[in-house]
Scaffold this active site. Structure first.
Site, PDB file in Angstrom:
ATOM      1  N   LYS A 176       0.850  -1.199   0.000  1.00 53.64           N
ATOM      2  CA  LYS A 176       0.000   0.000   0.000  1.00 53.64           C
ATOM      3  C   LYS A 176       0.881   1.243   0.000  1.00 53.64           C
ATOM      4  O   LYS A 176       2.037   1.196   0.415  1.00 53.64           O
ATOM      5  CB  LYS A 176      -0.858   0.023   1.272  1.00 53.64           C
ATOM      6  CG  LYS A 176      -1.993  -0.982   1.294  1.00 53.64           C
ATOM      7  CD  LYS A 176      -2.804  -0.813   2.571  1.00 53.64           C
ATOM      8  CE  LYS A 176      -3.932  -1.827   2.645  1.00 53.64           C
ATOM      9  NZ  LYS A 176      -4.935  -1.667   1.580  1.00 53.64           N
TER      10      LYS A 176
ATOM     11  N   ARG B  58     -10.175 -11.505   1.403  1.00 57.38           N
ATOM     12  CA  ARG B  58     -11.019 -12.530   0.776  1.00 57.38           C
ATOM     13  C   ARG B  58     -10.331 -13.891   0.761  1.00 57.38           C
ATOM     14  O   ARG B  58     -10.992 -14.919   0.829  1.00 57.38           O
ATOM     15  CB  ARG B  58     -11.387 -12.063  -0.649  1.00 57.38           C
ATOM     16  CG  ARG B  58     -10.207 -11.882  -1.553  1.00 57.38           C
ATOM     17  CD  ARG B  58     -10.524 -11.033  -2.780  1.00 57.38           C
ATOM     18  NE  ARG B  58     -10.506  -9.593  -2.479  1.00 57.38           N
ATOM     19  CZ  ARG B  58     -10.754  -8.639  -3.370  1.00 57.38           C
ATOM     20  NH1 ARG B  58     -11.081  -8.957  -4.608  1.00 57.38           N
ATOM     21  NH2 ARG B  58     -10.711  -7.358  -3.021  1.00 57.38           N
TER      22      ARG B  58
HETATM   23  N1  BES Z   1      -8.132  -3.893   4.131  1.00 56.42           N
HETATM   24  C1  BES Z   1      -8.221  -3.423   2.797  1.00 56.42           C
HETATM   25  C2  BES Z   1      -9.496  -2.631   2.540  1.00 56.42           C
HETATM   26  C3  BES Z   1      -9.586  -1.282   3.192  1.00 56.42           C
HETATM   27  C4  BES Z   1      -8.898  -0.205   2.646  1.00 56.42           C
HETATM   28  C5  BES Z   1     -10.411  -1.083   4.280  1.00 56.42           C
HETATM   29  C6  BES Z   1      -9.011   1.054   3.237  1.00 56.42           C
HETATM   30  C7  BES Z   1     -10.529   0.157   4.864  1.00 56.42           C
HETATM   31  C8  BES Z   1      -9.831   1.231   4.333  1.00 56.42           C
HETATM   32  C9  BES Z   1      -8.207  -4.596   1.824  1.00 56.42           C
HETATM   33  O1  BES Z   1      -7.415  -5.663   2.206  1.00 56.42           O
HETATM   34  C10 BES Z   1      -7.706  -4.087   0.511  1.00 56.42           C
HETATM   35  O2  BES Z   1      -6.584  -3.693   0.465  1.00 56.42           O
HETATM   36  N2  BES Z   1      -8.571  -4.066  -0.515  1.00 56.42           N
HETATM   37  C11 BES Z   1      -8.225  -3.579  -1.822  1.00 56.42           C
HETATM   38  C12 BES Z   1      -8.452  -4.673  -2.820  1.00 56.42           C
HETATM   39  C13 BES Z   1      -7.836  -4.412  -4.167  1.00 56.42           C
HETATM   40  C14 BES Z   1      -6.336  -4.488  -4.068  1.00 56.42           C
HETATM   41  C15 BES Z   1      -8.337  -5.444  -5.157  1.00 56.42           C
HETATM   42  C16 BES Z   1      -9.124  -2.374  -2.135  1.00 56.42           C
HETATM   43  O3  BES Z   1     -10.338  -2.422  -1.900  1.00 56.42           O
HETATM   44  O4  BES Z   1      -8.591  -1.379  -2.590  1.00 56.42           O
HETATM   45 MN    MN Z   2      -5.439  -5.432   1.637  1.00 55.49          MN
END
Ligand code: BES
Ligand code: MN
Ligand code: ZN
Length: 526
Positions: free
Chosen positions: A305, A379
């Site tokens: 990230k 997931r």
């Molecule tokens: N934990 C995150 C989702 C999240 C991001 C929750 C910001 C709360 C605030 C999750 O694991 C994630 O990174 N999701 C990505 C998926 C993508 C890489 C396909 C997303 O939703 O951006």
């Molecule tokens: Mn994630």
């Protein structure tokens, strides 16, 4: 330090005491310092407000003050509005009258306004340095009174929640915390034997559940690692005499949980799979499986990230926190059907041992996942979570997960997104959310979205290649793929589990959202 935190989370009690007494004459005398009489008022003109104050027995001088506050536009009874009126000796035993607006909704049979007003009343009490509140109970017929009392007590406790601080502090004196709220039951039906105590007990369990969920969500990633999170499940299960099993990394491998093992592989803190079983009263073979995302910190892994705001990812176990908090409710009030709570716990880190884009992971039923983005880790662990819940007998499934940032694109941090494979179960969850006063909104599950997860080398891929279109839906449907034929609802709290700043009745940081919805779903008549 970690041991201490764990112990505090497990043994947690509510600091604010709430009890019901027949009427104000039972209040101990000589305690006026810091004691306020609360007056909940529906929105209205000055005359109406003053009349309501008169009906509550406020002396004429204080009625005039209420009228004057209204005339000056300071207090109109709007929900969220509060005003402290000093009694100056006119009401023995009370230092102040705390006016709290109920808004318009108060005239309907709904309970949200009472819960919210309870939160605002306690905040105002903190602001005024009050230590005790005397609160006349909502006047209504028995059933409505019971529901409103429960909502009000919930609100009072939720408003008293304070986020733990790790600061050593400057030694500056803190204002005293509200110690006690005394609920004054007036009418005959409120005094009826056993009348309101069950409502108070239910509110207490739910408040404890929300406190636990918030505290867990707020724990920094260096305090809460997968083993600690699983330890909280074990500790809470022990507190309430529930069965709990925790699989360590070796057992996770032995069970073939390659999804959870894969996501956890990059961390020095190995993954855990925790499961708690609660026996129901019915014993009819129906088992509710509740599965919570327990990523104790999500760096994104090799698909790292960006640094800005990454600290929010201490809340990536918000789903797990909700289900563990719920043990305070399940442990004190036996549900009708059996419940199994499954928490896959892992830390998503980049390292030489981490899983990578292009990897193929095999989950516990032998199905395979092509990893395209290691940041779509929730997931993947939930695939094993849902499969494990089914193996433990779940006949219907609800998962709670901070699954996507995409849900923020649709609903901001306002609503939790729902994806489901079963209209009936979805309808029940949505109606529970509405009764609980939490916002949940459904998303479609058209076949086109399933297509977006088709892989050419594995059974399914963990992220659609085409940008992040419908990211919240495809993420949910990925979990649904493993739920298979079992009725299933997914709740994406990616926007709602954690707030950057306080909003309405909700605090900054962990919110514990979905505790009340699930409690309402499990005990629809309570
Ligand atoms: N934990 C995150 C989702 C999240 C991001 C929750 C910001 C709360 C605030 C999750 O694991 C994630 O990174 N999701 C990505 C998926 C993508 C890489 C396909 C997303 O939703 O951006
Ligand atoms: Mn994630
Ligand atoms: Zn995540």
């Amino acid at each position: 330090m970690q041991q201490q935190e764990l112990k505090r989370l497990v043994t947690q009690e509510l600091e604010l005491g709430i009890r019901i007494i027949p009427d104000a004459s039972h209040l101990t005398e000589g305690e006026e310092s810091g004691t306020a009489r609360v007056l909940f008022l529906a929105q209205g003109e000055g005359e109406a407000l003053a009349a309501a104050a008169a009906a509550e027995g406020l002396p004429a001088a204080l009625q005039r003050e209420v009228r004057s506050l209204a005339a000056r536009g300071v207090f109109s009874g709007r929900l969220g509005q509060t005003a402290a009126v000093p009694t100056l000796g006119l009401m023995p035993g009370y230092q102040a009258v705390l006016l709290c607006g109920l808004g318009e909704a108060a005239r309907s049979e709904g309970t949200d306004a009472w819960r919210d007003a309870g939160v605002y009343a306690v905040r105002a009490a903190h602001g005024q340095g009050l230590v005790r509140l005397a609160v006349p109970l909502p006047r209504a017929g028995r059933a409505v009174c019971r529901r409103r009392t429960q909502a009000l007590a919930e609100g009072l406790w939720l408003g008293a929640y304070r986020m733990p601080s790790y600061a050593r502090g400057s030694g500056a004196p803190q204002p005293p915390a509200l110690r006690e709220a005394v609920l004054l039951a007036g009418t005959a039906e409120q005094d009826a034997p056993g009348g309101l105590e069950p409502a108070l007990r239910a509110a207490r369990a739910k408040a404890l559940a929300v406190y636990a969920a918030r505290d867990l969500t707020n724990l920094p990633g260096n305090y809460l690692v997968p083993d600690t999170l699983a330890g909280v499940a074990q500790g809470l299960a022990a507190r309430y005499g529930l069965e709990c099993t925790v699989l360590d990394e070796r057992e996770i491998e032995e069970h073939g949980m390659g999804g959870l093992a894969g996501v956890g592989a990059g961390s020095a803190n190995p993954p855990r799979m925790a499961a708690v079983r609660v026996r129901g009263t019915a014993g009819g073979g129906e088992v509710l499986g509740l599965v919570g995302k327990g990523i104790t910190f999500d760096t994104g892994g090799i698909s790292l990230k960006k640094p800005e705001g990454m600290e929010e990812m201490i809340s990536d176990m918000g789903g797990a926190a909700v289900l563990l908090g719920l043990l305070h409710v399940l442990g004190t009030q036996q549900p009708r059907d059996d419940v199994v709570i499954v928490i896959p716990c892992a830390e998503n880190m980049p390292s030489g041992t981490a899983f990578k884009p292009g990897d193929i992971l095999t989950v516990m039923n032998g199905q395979t996942i092509e990893v395209l983005n290691t940041d779509a880790e929730g997931r993947v662990v939930l695939a094993d979570g849902v499969l494990y819940a089914k193996q433990l007998g779940a006949t219907r499934l609800i998962d709670v997960a901070t699954l996507t940032g995409s849900v923020l694109m649709s609903f901001a941090d306002v609503a939790t997104g729902a994806v489901a494979n079963n209209e009936g179960l979805l309808g029940e969850v949505l109606s529970a959310a509405q009764r609980a006063g939490e916002k949940v909104w459904p998303l479609p599950n058209y076949p086109e979205y399933h297509e977006m997860l088709r892989s050419s080398v594995a059974d399914i891929k963990n992220a659609p290649s085409k940008d992040r279109w419908a990211g919240c839906i495809t993420a949910g449907l990925f979990i649904g793929y493993f739920a298979g034929e079992t009725p299933w609802v997914h709740l994406d709290t990616g926007g709602t589990a954690w707030l950057w700043s306080p909003r309405g009745t909700e605090p900054v940081g962990g919110t514990g959202v979905m505790v009340r919805t699930l409690a309402e779903y499990i005990y629809p008549e309570a």
